[in-house]
Scaffold this motif. Structure first.
Motif, short mmCIF file in Angstrom:
data_model
loop_
_atom_site.label_atom_id
_atom_site.label_comp_id
_atom_site.label_asym_id
_atom_site.label_seq_id
_atom_site.Cartn_x
_atom_site.Cartn_y
_atom_site.Cartn_z
N HIS A 52 -18.29 -17.84 -52.53
CA HIS A 52 -19.64 -17.93 -53.07
C HIS A 52 -19.96 -19.36 -53.49
O HIS A 52 -21.00 -19.92 -53.18
N PHE A 56 -22.62 -22.13 -52.00
CA PHE A 56 -23.55 -22.84 -52.89
C PHE A 56 -23.52 -24.33 -52.56
O PHE A 56 -24.56 -24.98 -52.37
N ARG A 59 -25.06 -25.10 -49.12
CA ARG A 59 -26.52 -25.01 -49.16
C ARG A 59 -27.10 -26.25 -49.86
O ARG A 59 -28.08 -26.83 -49.41
N ALA A 60 -26.47 -26.66 -50.94
CA ALA A 60 -26.96 -27.84 -51.67
C ALA A 60 -26.82 -29.10 -50.81
O ALA A 60 -27.71 -29.96 -50.78
N ASP A 62 -26.91 -29.18 -47.61
CA ASP A 62 -27.94 -29.06 -46.57
C ASP A 62 -29.31 -29.48 -47.10
O ASP A 62 -30.18 -29.89 -46.34
N LEU A 63 -29.49 -29.35 -48.40
CA LEU A 63 -30.76 -29.78 -48.99
C LEU A 63 -30.69 -31.25 -49.40
O LEU A 63 -31.61 -31.77 -50.04
N GLY A 64 -29.61 -31.92 -49.05
CA GLY A 64 -29.53 -33.36 -49.26
C GLY A 64 -28.97 -33.81 -50.59
O GLY A 64 -28.95 -35.01 -50.87
N PHE A 65 -28.53 -32.86 -51.42
CA PHE A 65 -27.96 -33.26 -52.71
C PHE A 65 -26.63 -33.97 -52.48
O PHE A 65 -25.85 -33.59 -51.60
N LEU A 73 -25.24 -29.47 -60.51
CA LEU A 73 -25.83 -28.17 -60.20
C LEU A 73 -24.83 -27.04 -60.43
O LEU A 73 -25.18 -25.97 -60.96
N LEU A 76 -24.57 -26.34 -64.08
CA LEU A 76 -25.73 -25.58 -64.57
C LEU A 76 -25.63 -24.12 -64.13
O LEU A 76 -25.98 -23.21 -64.87
N TRP A 77 -25.17 -23.93 -62.91
CA TRP A 77 -25.06 -22.58 -62.35
C TRP A 77 -24.11 -21.75 -63.22
O TRP A 77 -24.38 -20.58 -63.52
N VAL A 87 -32.58 -27.70 -64.41
CA VAL A 87 -32.40 -27.53 -62.98
C VAL A 87 -33.61 -28.09 -62.24
O VAL A 87 -33.48 -28.85 -61.27
N ALA A 91 -33.85 -31.09 -59.48
CA ALA A 91 -34.41 -30.85 -58.15
C ALA A 91 -35.57 -31.80 -57.87
O ALA A 91 -35.66 -32.39 -56.79
N VAL A 95 -36.20 -34.62 -55.06
CA VAL A 95 -37.38 -34.63 -54.19
C VAL A 95 -37.98 -36.04 -54.17
O VAL A 95 -38.37 -36.56 -53.11
#
Lengths: 150, 150
Positions: A52, A56, A59-60, A62-65, A73, A76-77, A87, A91, A95
DNA sequence: TTGAACCTTCCCATCATGGGAAGGTCAATA
DNA sequence: TATTGACCTTCCCATGATGGGAAGGTTCAA
């Protein structure tokens, strides 16, 4: 509660999470994420919870983090008493970084398209693109095309 | 024809071209560009022509060209019998790469803005951003926000 | 028991950039 | 002329996230 107890080695964890075995080891090394268990012979063993977490991370990424942002992150999770505002701030900051980068790349593309549009693109050597790179025209700097024509 | 004969050491060349001394040495090492002369004591000596080439490289880097692409551009620049079509093709291929990258970054930003817009951003822990990263909602994948509503 | 498939750690490479050390050179000044 | 500070040289290391591959140990099924 049976399947939850199943522990799998790194190859299966890679397949299940979409993160390569190589990267899983790397995340372990830099202490971004370490599987909770090792076998007697030293094999990393991954639980469903571990998978899991790997998803996570994937995915993060893939979003460029960046890995450091993901560290934040993940914290925080795990933090049940987090404020969603934190959070969201993280984010939105990301952006902003993305938008800055996008603007830089767009400026490059804009300038190149502009220069290319003036290039004949034939078998002759004359070329406004090379002229620009060579600094012909704008005496000092002032290259770059904004497209804000009158 | 007097000033053209003046040779300068790397520090001045760096200042005159906008390329750091460190990078000038690197370009020398990887044979992207080497100054034509060395002093008896081994100092690199740069002519106006060399500075010109360094500025060309700097400008190309600023437009996002890779060192390998610049190698190609420099060759075309020196080639009096080049076809401008080749330069244009190289430039447009680079534009395509830029646009691809821009599209990737925009997709990330779009998704994040969408998730953030659903986040309360208060002192409560509930957060759709973390939910998405944790894989809540889309069972398999299908993350990403296109914005193509009805 | 053997062999394939897996796991481990360790080293190396990428790409463009910078930091810094150790040591040689140059030019101006005391 | 001797010194000094600013410059130059090469060499090594680090970045960030990723992959390749070697050498050697483990597991499991036939």
């Amino acid at each position: 509660m049976r399947t939850t107890d199943m522990l799998m080695p790194i190859g299966q964890a890679a397949q299940a999470s979409g993160v390569s075995a190589k990267m899983i080891r790397y995340y372990d090394e830099i202490d971004l994420f370490r599987p909770k268990a090792r076998s007697d012979s030293g094999y990393r063993l991954f639980s469903e919870t571990d998978i899991h977490a790997l998803r996570f991370i994937k995915r993060a990424r893939d979003l460029g983090f960046s890995v450091d942002e993901i560290r934040h992150l993940l914290a925080l999770w795990q933090d049940q008493s987090r404020a969603s505002a934190d959070v969201k701030a993280l984010a939105m900051e990301h952006v902003r970084e993305l938008e800055d980068r996008i603007e830089q790349l767009q400026a490059m593309a804009r300038t190149l398209r502009h220069l290319a549009s003036h290039c004949q693109g034939n078998d002759r050597p004359e070329c406004p693109i090379l002229d620009d790179l060579a600094g012909i025209g704008a005496g000092d700097e002032a290259h770059g095309y904004t497209g804000t024509g009158h």
